[in-house]
Every structure is written in C-alpha cells, then in structure tokens.
Design a protein around this motif. Structure first.
Motif, PDB file in Angstrom:
ATOM      1  N   LEU A 127       0.839  -1.211   0.000  1.00  0.00           N
ATOM      2  CA  LEU A 127       0.000   0.000   0.000  1.00  0.00           C
ATOM      3  C   LEU A 127       0.870   1.256   0.000  1.00  0.00           C
ATOM      4  O   LEU A 127       0.576   2.242  -0.694  1.00  0.00           O
ATOM      5  CB  LEU A 127      -0.928   0.013   1.225  1.00  0.00           C
ATOM      6  CG  LEU A 127      -2.137  -0.933   1.185  1.00  0.00           C
ATOM      7  CD1 LEU A 127      -2.840  -0.940   2.533  1.00  0.00           C
ATOM      8  CD2 LEU A 127      -3.111  -0.505   0.083  1.00  0.00           C
ATOM      9  N   PHE A 128       1.971   1.206   0.787  1.00  0.00           N
ATOM     10  CA  PHE A 128       2.860   2.366   0.849  1.00  0.00           C
ATOM     11  C   PHE A 128       3.521   2.627  -0.505  1.00  0.00           C
ATOM     12  O   PHE A 128       3.668   3.780  -0.938  1.00  0.00           O
ATOM     13  CB  PHE A 128       3.937   2.151   1.929  1.00  0.00           C
ATOM     14  CG  PHE A 128       4.768   3.364   2.197  1.00  0.00           C
ATOM     15  CD1 PHE A 128       4.274   4.419   2.960  1.00  0.00           C
ATOM     16  CD2 PHE A 128       6.045   3.489   1.660  1.00  0.00           C
ATOM     17  CE1 PHE A 128       5.037   5.558   3.190  1.00  0.00           C
ATOM     18  CE2 PHE A 128       6.816   4.620   1.889  1.00  0.00           C
ATOM     19  CZ  PHE A 128       6.304   5.656   2.655  1.00  0.00           C
ATOM     20  N   LYS A 129       3.897   1.544  -1.202  1.00  0.00           N
ATOM     21  CA  LYS A 129       4.475   1.695  -2.541  1.00  0.00           C
ATOM     22  C   LYS A 129       3.473   2.332  -3.501  1.00  0.00           C
ATOM     23  O   LYS A 129       3.834   3.139  -4.363  1.00  0.00           O
ATOM     24  CB  LYS A 129       4.936   0.341  -3.074  1.00  0.00           C
ATOM     25  CG  LYS A 129       6.175  -0.202  -2.376  1.00  0.00           C
ATOM     26  CD  LYS A 129       6.516  -1.599  -2.863  1.00  0.00           C
ATOM     27  CE  LYS A 129       7.708  -2.160  -2.078  1.00  0.00           C
ATOM     28  NZ  LYS A 129       8.003  -3.568  -2.439  1.00  0.00           N
ATOM     29  N   ARG A 130       2.193   1.968  -3.316  1.00  0.00           N
ATOM     30  CA  ARG A 130       1.153   2.549  -4.169  1.00  0.00           C
ATOM     31  C   ARG A 130       0.957   4.043  -3.861  1.00  0.00           C
ATOM     32  O   ARG A 130       0.648   4.839  -4.743  1.00  0.00           O
ATOM     33  CB  ARG A 130      -0.159   1.780  -3.993  1.00  0.00           C
ATOM     34  CG  ARG A 130      -0.064   0.343  -4.491  1.00  0.00           C
ATOM     35  CD  ARG A 130      -1.364  -0.411  -4.338  1.00  0.00           C
ATOM     36  NE  ARG A 130      -2.328  -0.033  -5.364  1.00  0.00           N
ATOM     37  CZ  ARG A 130      -3.535  -0.582  -5.481  1.00  0.00           C
ATOM     38  NH1 ARG A 130      -3.912  -1.543  -4.637  1.00  0.00           N
ATOM     39  NH2 ARG A 130      -4.361  -0.187  -6.424  1.00  0.00           N
ATOM     40  N   ILE A 131       1.154   4.410  -2.592  1.00  0.00           N
ATOM     41  CA  ILE A 131       1.090   5.841  -2.221  1.00  0.00           C
ATOM     42  C   ILE A 131       2.161   6.615  -2.981  1.00  0.00           C
ATOM     43  O   ILE A 131       1.897   7.683  -3.546  1.00  0.00           O
ATOM     44  CB  ILE A 131       1.288   6.021  -0.696  1.00  0.00           C
ATOM     45  CG1 ILE A 131       0.119   5.411   0.080  1.00  0.00           C
ATOM     46  CG2 ILE A 131       1.422   7.515  -0.342  1.00  0.00           C
ATOM     47  CD1 ILE A 131       0.364   5.313   1.579  1.00  0.00           C
ATOM     48  N   LEU A 132       3.385   6.064  -2.994  1.00  0.00           N
ATOM     49  CA  LEU A 132       4.488   6.716  -3.704  1.00  0.00           C
ATOM     50  C   LEU A 132       4.195   6.840  -5.198  1.00  0.00           C
ATOM     51  O   LEU A 132       4.451   7.876  -5.815  1.00  0.00           O
ATOM     52  CB  LEU A 132       5.791   5.933  -3.492  1.00  0.00           C
ATOM     53  CG  LEU A 132       6.316   5.830  -2.048  1.00  0.00           C
ATOM     54  CD1 LEU A 132       7.540   4.924  -1.989  1.00  0.00           C
ATOM     55  CD2 LEU A 132       6.676   7.208  -1.505  1.00  0.00           C
ATOM     56  N   LYS A 133       3.620   5.771  -5.755  1.00  0.00           N
ATOM     57  CA  LYS A 133       3.306   5.779  -7.190  1.00  0.00           C
ATOM     58  C   LYS A 133       2.221   6.805  -7.507  1.00  0.00           C
ATOM     59  O   LYS A 133       2.294   7.533  -8.502  1.00  0.00           O
ATOM     60  CB  LYS A 133       2.868   4.383  -7.630  1.00  0.00           C
ATOM     61  CG  LYS A 133       2.813   4.216  -9.138  1.00  0.00           C
ATOM     62  CD  LYS A 133       2.606   2.758  -9.531  1.00  0.00           C
ATOM     63  CE  LYS A 133       2.644   2.610 -11.035  1.00  0.00           C
ATOM     64  NZ  LYS A 133       2.429   1.203 -11.456  1.00  0.00           N
ATOM     65  N   CYS A 134       1.210   6.886  -6.637  1.00  0.00           N
ATOM     66  CA  CYS A 134       0.132   7.868  -6.827  1.00  0.00           C
ATOM     67  C   CYS A 134       0.686   9.293  -6.771  1.00  0.00           C
ATOM     68  O   CYS A 134       0.252  10.160  -7.536  1.00  0.00           O
ATOM     69  CB  CYS A 134      -0.951   7.692  -5.764  1.00  0.00           C
ATOM     70  SG  CYS A 134      -1.984   6.231  -6.031  1.00  0.00           S
ATOM     71  N   TYR A 135       1.648   9.511  -5.873  1.00  0.00           N
ATOM     72  CA  TYR A 135       2.257  10.840  -5.773  1.00  0.00           C
ATOM     73  C   TYR A 135       3.002  11.184  -7.063  1.00  0.00           C
ATOM     74  O   TYR A 135       2.865  12.290  -7.599  1.00  0.00           O
ATOM     75  CB  TYR A 135       3.211  10.885  -4.573  1.00  0.00           C
ATOM     76  CG  TYR A 135       4.024  12.148  -4.500  1.00  0.00           C
ATOM     77  CD1 TYR A 135       3.452  13.351  -4.083  1.00  0.00           C
ATOM     78  CD2 TYR A 135       5.371  12.162  -4.885  1.00  0.00           C
ATOM     79  CE1 TYR A 135       4.194  14.526  -4.036  1.00  0.00           C
ATOM     80  CE2 TYR A 135       6.117  13.325  -4.841  1.00  0.00           C
ATOM     81  CZ  TYR A 135       5.521  14.504  -4.413  1.00  0.00           C
ATOM     82  OH  TYR A 135       6.255  15.662  -4.382  1.00  0.00           O
ATOM     83  N   GLU A 136       3.769  10.226  -7.573  1.00  0.00           N
ATOM     84  CA  GLU A 136       4.531  10.464  -8.805  1.00  0.00           C
ATOM     85  C   GLU A 136       3.615  10.721  -9.991  1.00  0.00           C
ATOM     86  O   GLU A 136       3.918  11.532 -10.863  1.00  0.00           O
ATOM     87  CB  GLU A 136       5.434   9.258  -9.098  1.00  0.00           C
ATOM     88  CG  GLU A 136       6.587   9.125  -8.113  1.00  0.00           C
ATOM     89  CD  GLU A 136       7.335   7.807  -8.281  1.00  0.00           C
ATOM     90  OE1 GLU A 136       6.955   7.018  -9.180  1.00  0.00           O
ATOM     91  OE2 GLU A 136       8.279   7.555  -7.513  1.00  0.00           O
ATOM     92  N   GLN A 137       2.448  10.034 -10.015  1.00  0.00           N
ATOM     93  CA  GLN A 137       1.518  10.163 -11.144  1.00  0.00           C
ATOM     94  C   GLN A 137       0.435  11.217 -10.902  1.00  0.00           C
ATOM     95  O   GLN A 137      -0.507  11.340 -11.680  1.00  0.00           O
ATOM     96  CB  GLN A 137       0.872   8.801 -11.431  1.00  0.00           C
ATOM     97  CG  GLN A 137       1.880   7.749 -11.870  1.00  0.00           C
ATOM     98  CD  GLN A 137       1.251   6.388 -12.094  1.00  0.00           C
ATOM     99  OE1 GLN A 137       0.100   6.138 -11.717  1.00  0.00           O
ATOM    100  NE2 GLN A 137       1.996   5.482 -12.707  1.00  0.00           N
ATOM    101  N   LYS A 138       0.569  11.960  -9.815  1.00  0.00           N
ATOM    102  CA  LYS A 138      -0.349  13.048  -9.462  1.00  0.00           C
ATOM    103  C   LYS A 138      -1.785  12.571  -9.230  1.00  0.00           C
ATOM    104  O   LYS A 138      -2.734  13.308  -9.435  1.00  0.00           O
ATOM    105  CB  LYS A 138      -0.326  14.147 -10.528  1.00  0.00           C
ATOM    106  CG  LYS A 138       1.050  14.797 -10.689  1.00  0.00           C
ATOM    107  CD  LYS A 138       1.024  15.955 -11.653  1.00  0.00           C
ATOM    108  CE  LYS A 138       2.412  16.582 -11.755  1.00  0.00           C
ATOM    109  NZ  LYS A 138       2.464  17.730 -12.663  1.00  0.00           N
ATOM    110  N   GLN A 139      -1.911  11.329  -8.773  1.00  0.00           N
ATOM    111  CA  GLN A 139      -3.231  10.790  -8.412  1.00  0.00           C
ATOM    112  C   GLN A 139      -3.402  10.958  -6.895  1.00  0.00           C
ATOM    113  O   GLN A 139      -3.388  10.005  -6.125  1.00  0.00           O
ATOM    114  CB  GLN A 139      -3.326   9.319  -8.822  1.00  0.00           C
ATOM    115  CG  GLN A 139      -3.210   9.093 -10.325  1.00  0.00           C
ATOM    116  CD  GLN A 139      -3.181   7.626 -10.695  1.00  0.00           C
ATOM    117  OE1 GLN A 139      -3.241   6.747  -9.832  1.00  0.00           O
ATOM    118  NE2 GLN A 139      -3.071   7.347 -11.979  1.00  0.00           N
ATOM    119  N   TYR A 140      -3.572  12.219  -6.490  1.00  0.00           N
ATOM    120  CA  TYR A 140      -3.475  12.556  -5.069  1.00  0.00           C
ATOM    121  C   TYR A 140      -4.622  11.984  -4.233  1.00  0.00           C
ATOM    122  O   TYR A 140      -4.419  11.535  -3.107  1.00  0.00           O
ATOM    123  CB  TYR A 140      -3.397  14.077  -4.913  1.00  0.00           C
ATOM    124  CG  TYR A 140      -2.256  14.685  -5.678  1.00  0.00           C
ATOM    125  CD1 TYR A 140      -0.953  14.217  -5.512  1.00  0.00           C
ATOM    126  CD2 TYR A 140      -2.460  15.727  -6.586  1.00  0.00           C
ATOM    127  CE1 TYR A 140       0.109  14.769  -6.224  1.00  0.00           C
ATOM    128  CE2 TYR A 140      -1.401  16.287  -7.301  1.00  0.00           C
ATOM    129  CZ  TYR A 140      -0.123  15.793  -7.118  1.00  0.00           C
ATOM    130  OH  TYR A 140       0.917  16.332  -7.823  1.00  0.00           O
TER     131      TYR A 140
END
Length: 711
Positions: free
Chosen positions: A13-26
């Motif tokens: 889940l934490f990795k997905r948080i990082l990915k969402c941040y990079e892809q601007k899916q806040y």
C-alpha cells in the motif's frame, strides 16, 4: 513509532502511495494512506503520515500538510523518507535553504540514495552553491558511472566553477564512450561537441577550438554556428546580406540597425503629435502587431494611458482587460512605459503597482528555472542550459528591471519627502479655512464623490471576480489551490506605505549586486541613505559613484549635500568623523564647498546638464545668489552643446520645483526662449494658445518630420 517495518500488505500500500504521488493521483494516494493509518498498529507510522502530508500539500492544504509531515518526522526521526519528504515540502514553498538542510539530514541516514542526491543537486544549482553541487554530482557519478547525466552534471559543475581543464577532460572522456559513427549526424552528439567547443573558447583555447570544430564539422547539425565560430566567412556573408537588403529597401532591417542611430536632434519633443501620426500609420494596417505596439508606446510616452490600453486590446485576449492580460503575458515594455507615464502624471500608486508587477515577473522567471535543471541535461541542450544559468545569475541587470526599480525608488523617495495625506487629514486641513456654508457644501460634494468612487470600486471588484472565475475554469483546480492567490496590489495602499525608504531598499539591493557599474545605482543608494542619516553608507555610495565618473552632475549635487550634512553633525562617533574627514578630503582636495562648486562650473562651461547641477548647488549653499544661479542654469548661448529637449525640460522643471526658490517670472522668460528655439516642443508651448500655436507651426513646415523617442 520509529523504525517500524510494515508487513507485506501495508508495504505494498505504501508503494502505491508513492506511485500515486509520482503520477499526481493525489486522491487515490490519500485513500491508501487512510488504509494504513486506520489500522491501530500503524496509526502513528511516521513515513505514511509524512506522505499523507506531502499529498495534502499538492491539494493546496498547506497547514495540514506541515502538521502531518512534522508529526511523521517526530514519530520516525531516523527515517530518511521522512526527512526527504520534509525537504520536498519546504522546496514546494520556495524555502530552499531549509529544504537543503532536510536533504542533508536524509543523506546522513541513507548516504547513497540516488533520488535524494538528485533532489539535493537541483537545489544546489538553483541556489548557485557550486562547490556543493560539484560534490553531489561527484557522488552521483560514483553511484551511476554509466549514466550520461552523471558525467554531464559533473562536467558542468567544473565549467561553472571555471575549472575549464577538468571540465574538458570529463567531457572528452565521456565523448569517447559515445558510439557514434563518423558519418552519422546525431543531434545530441552534435550538442555535446558544440558544448565542448564553447568551454574551449571560454578557456581562451582558440586554436584548439578551431581544430576541434574542423575535426567534427561533419557531425555538427548547427552549420550556422560552425561558420560563426570560424571569424571571416560569416562576416562576408552578413555584409553581402545587408548590402542586398539595403538596395531593396527592406523595412525589417531597421530593427537590426537602429542601435546605430544616435542623433537625438531629428527628436523634437512633440510626443502627442508623434502619437497622432503613429496612430494614422497603424490604421493603414490594423493587423500589424508591431505598428500597433509602436503606436501604443508613443501614446504612453505622451501620457495617453487609456488610449494605449485600447490600442493594445486589439491583440489581447477577449473577456479580460488589456492591462490585466498584458500583465499575465509579462509584457514588460508596456508596463515600464506605463510606470513612467503614471510617474509623470503624479499617479504614484498606479506606478508602484506596475513596479511591483515587474518585480513579480522577475521572481517568477528566477523560480521557473528549476524545471530546466533536469530537462536540459536529459535533452543535451548544454550550451543553452549554461547560458540560462548565467542569465538567471544576472537577471536583474535587465533594462526592464532597472527601469522599474529606478522609478520605484524615485517614487518612494518622493513619498518620503512629501507623504500623501489621507482623506480625513486632508478634510481637517481644508475645513480650517472654510465658513460653515462652504464646509457644508464641501462635505456634501465629498460624500457624492465617495459614493461614486465606492460604486466604481464595487463595479471593478465584481469585474475582477468575474475574470478570476473565468480564469479559474481554465486552470487545473488542484494546481491553483496548491499555488494559492497572490496579494492584490492596491494603488491607494501602495502610495500611502508607512516605510517608503525600506521599500526603496528592496528594489535597490539587486541593483547594488548586479548593476554596480551604473553610476545611477550608487546615486540612488546615496539618496536613500541620505534620508536615513547613514553616513558611512552615504560615503560608500559617493565613493563608488566617484570611481565610475567623477564629473557626473548628479554626483556633484550628492557630494555637496553630503559634505554640508557632515559639517552640520556634531554627535557622530569620533572614528566615523575621522573616516569621513579623511575620505572627503581626497575628493574635495582641501577646497571649501563654494570653491569646489565654482571649479565644477568652470570645468563644464559648455554642458547645460552640469551648469544646472552647479547652479542648483550655488543656490543651495547661498540663497542670496538666486539671480546668479538662475542665470547660470538658463544659459542658451551658442557655446552650450547639449541644448536638446530632455535637458531643456530638466531646467524648466527645476525652475518650478523649488530648486531655485520662487522664480515664476524667470520660468516664463525661459519657457519663451525655449519655445523660440524649439517651436514644436509641446512642453514649451504657451498654456492658453497651445493648440493654435501648434497648428500654426505645423502649417509652416508641412514636410518637417515629427519624431519622438524610439522604441
């Protein structure tokens, strides 16, 4: 909850948080944060709290962002992620020094983290910490020796530090790793070759540069630059090009060659008439933006601000005022001309608003370079990148900034010397000398004016709101919330500032740092420090000005005012008095002020600018010599060399502004003499018969060219 290792489910889940941040899916990122933090075991997980704060920051929730990031850091102060996130948060709010500290703390905990090192290097080059940048780029080169950016970044660091030998060594070592066949043309390889050549030329290795360019000429895309680097062939081609276009009468060549046109006498000072004929010219081709802009500039020089705005509105965006749209487009030629026009009209609040708008443009340009630090190395536009960095370092040397800063300083000095009264104070002053009936009438008139002004302000406010809503739709909602709204610049507030000298210093500092070779910088500094009573800073200013041009007329005025002010001081510390005495003795060479002034007048007997300054100081030192001083300032005989519109107008203004006391009759005599000398100059036309005299003069010279100051 320091050093808590998340189990596989939460770790994913934490990795997905990082990915969402990079892809601007806040919003999705916040959902995953909630899934981790809702588990009682991980409700205080520092890194997740920090990432939640960073994500909230991207949605414009600044206060919550800082709250969560700081809480996350407190919960896991040994986490490089928390420190890195805190640095990213600080960076997003332009707190670059604080962000660098955070990155350094993160690197103490994870010294080989590539992303943190890259982020640190970006801030170091942004802040021009070149030594630190070189160190960080070296670490990145050690960690990723096969990556192009590692070599290029390290070489650029040495180039900017002017260690050309090391920069060339690194670039050549990297070039040899590039597998580009001799006959193949590759743009990025071409840019690398040209960048190498630029470093050679900056290192004064001109012969090596020529040999280098001839060796790799076939692989270079920019053939024009190759010819430029080679001296004679390029000049021959340009010469032929110019000769052909001269014979054809090609109009655009004017913009290339106008800098050679320096004869100011064909400029006779009738700006309104010049604007009229330029308006006529633009009406012949309303689709020509150049003539439209030229016409608007002439109108602004003639103080026709409303007409200039209407002229520009033909090419600005519909649905918004031309003034606002030109500000959005950073159209600084228009804004600096507006500043001068408002200043001439005494509309100081409006002028200061434009000054601050120009200052904001330069701040944004400085800030916008951040995006290029990675982009340029990735795209190999290395020459352009180094040019950008150097431009940014000296950005506020630009003429637009200098014009805006100079006007701002002049206006703040004016407001310090003669503050504007507010409405209530003015009412008290006026009411003291009025009868009851007159006072009642005046108050009634004021109420009507206030009501009208209030309605107009409400109308303007409604229009601004409508425009803001319209603009908001066009922008990404989340980005606008994150950026926040700038403080509105209100003219009435700006012209009634409490600390005008402090505001003036804000505009002065960049000039002192970047435009130290311009004498006006130091003379403006003197005028500020003179009013603040800072004697050592006054001395510093006049010494720097003296080193540039010891015979400058404005400097002459400053020196005499400074010396007079020093002699009037009795409570200065001994060491300060001693320093001032020693330094002033070097300039005045044991002469008293009157003798110093007389020598200045004799030395510059044919220059009206110098005679004006000397005459001002003659009256300043001895009020009984008014007639003599005015006679010196108003000389118009054949020995005077600079009898141009600008200088003559300066003299007439001095006769009106109190520099020579009350001298209305002398002013009228001088105006008539100047009118006889320059019959077309509007500044010297009789006030009553201005239109008639002007028309009559034009009828006598139908073929006479009416010229105004050029763009």
């Amino acid at each position: 909850m320091p050093n808590v290792q998340l189990p596989p489910k939460e770790s994913n889940l934490f990795k997905r948080i990082l990915k969402c941040y990079e892809q601007k899916q806040y919003k999705n990122g916040l959902k995953f944060c909630k899934m981790i933090l809702s588990n009682p075991k991980f409700a205080e997980h520092g890194e997740t709290l920090a990432m939640k704060g960073l994500t909230l920051n991207c949605l414009g929730k600044k206060e919550e962002a800082y709250e969560f990031v700081r809480k996350g850091l407190r919960n896991d102060v040994k986490s490089h992620v928390c420190w890195h996130v805190y640095g990213l948060l600080q960076r997003s709010h332009k707190k670059y020094d604080e962000a660098i500290k955070c990155y350094r703390n993160a690197l103490k905990l994870d010294k080989d983290n590539l992303q943190i090192l890259r982020d640190l290097s970006l801030l170091q080059i942004q802040m021009r910490d070149l030594e630190g940048y070189r160190e960080t780029r070296y670490q990145l080169l050690q960690l990723r020796p096969t990556q192009r950016a590692s070599w290029i970044g390290y070489a650029i660091a040495y180039h900017l530090l002017k260690d050309y030998d090391m920069a060339l060594k690194l670039l050549e070592e990297f070039r040899q790793t590039q597998q580009v066949p001799p006959n193949k043309i590759d743009y990025e390889y071409s840019e690398l070759i040209l960048y190498q050549n630029q470093v050679m030329r900056e290192a004064d290795l001109f012969q090596e540069s020529l040999e280098h360019i001839e060796t790799y000429e076939r692989q270079i895309c920019d053939k024009l630059l190759v010819e430029e680097i080679k001296g004679e062939k390029f000049r021959d081609l340009i010469d032929k090009f110019l000769r052909v276009n001269f014979s054809k009468g090609c109009p655009p060549l004017f913009t290339t060659l106008k800098s050679l046109y320096y004869n100011t006498e064909k400029h006779i000072g009738n700006l309104k008439e010049a604007a009229k004929w330029m308006d006529e010219a633009q009406s012949l081709d309303t689709a020509d933006r150049f003539i439209n802009s030229k016409c608007a500039k002439y109108m602004l020089r003639a103080n026709m601000i409303k007409e200039a705005e209407e002229m520009c509105s033909k090419f600005t965006r519909e649905g918004t005022s031309a003034m606002e749209n030109l500000n959005e487009m950073q159209c600084m030629w228009f804004q600096t001309e507006c500043i001068s026009a408002y200043q001439r009209l005494g509309r100081y609040g409006d002028a200061l608003k434009k000054c601050h708008e120009v200052e904001r443009h330069f701040f944004e340009i400085t800030d916008d370079q951040f995006d290029f630090h990675t982009y340029c190395m990735r795209k190999m536009t290395l020459r352009a990148y180094v040019d950008l960095l150097r431009l940014e370092d000296t950005l506020r040397r630009h003429a637009f900034y200098f014009k805006a800063a100079r006007s701002a300083i002049e206006i703040y000095l004016k407001l310090y010397d003669d503050p504007l009264t507010n409405e209530s104070q003015q009412q008290e002053i006026n009411s003291e000398n009025l009868s009851a009936k007159e006072l009642k009438k005046m108050l009634s008139k004021q109420r009507r004016a206030q009501k009208k002004a209030k309605l107009e302000e409400e109308k303007k406010h409604a229009e601004r709101e409508r425009q803001q809503k319209s603009q908001k739709k066009k922008r990404d909602e989340e980005e606008e919330e994150a950026s926040g709204l700038k403080e509105e610049l209100r003219p009435e507030k700006l012209e009634r500032i409490e600390n005008p000298l402090e505001e003036a210093i804000k505009f002065l500092i960049p000039l002192k740092n970047l435009v130290a070779d311009n004498i006006d910088t130091h003379l403006l500094a003197f005028e500020i420090y003179f009013r603040k009573g800072k004697f050592l800073l006054m001395l510093q200013s006049v010494k720097r000005a003296f080193a540039i041009n010891s015979n400058n007329p404005w400097l002459h005025e400053c020196l005499i005012k400074f010396s007079k002010s020093v002699s009037n001081q009795s409570n200065l510390p001994d060491i300060v008095s001693q320093v001032l005495s020693q330094e002033m003795q070097k300039i005045f060479v044991n002469k008293d002020l009157e003798s110093f002034n007389e020598d200045f007048l004799k030395r510059n007997a044919t220059s009206l600018q110098h005679l004006l300054s000397g005459a001002k100081m003659m009256y300043f030192l001895d009020k009984s010599r008014q007639e003599k001083a005015i006679a010196v300032a108003t000389r118009l005989d054949e020995t005077i060399k600079d009898k141009n519109v600008k200088t003559l107008v300066k003299v007439s203004e001095a006769l009106l502004d109190g520099s020579f006391g009350i001298c209305n009759s002398q002013y009228e005599e001088y105006r008539m003499a100047c009118h006889h000398l320059l019959p077309f100059t509007s500044a010297f036309l009789p006030a009553v018969n201005e239109v008639h005299s002007h028309s009559a003069a034009l009828n006598h010279t139908s073929n006479y060219d009416v010229l105004a100051n050029e763009m």
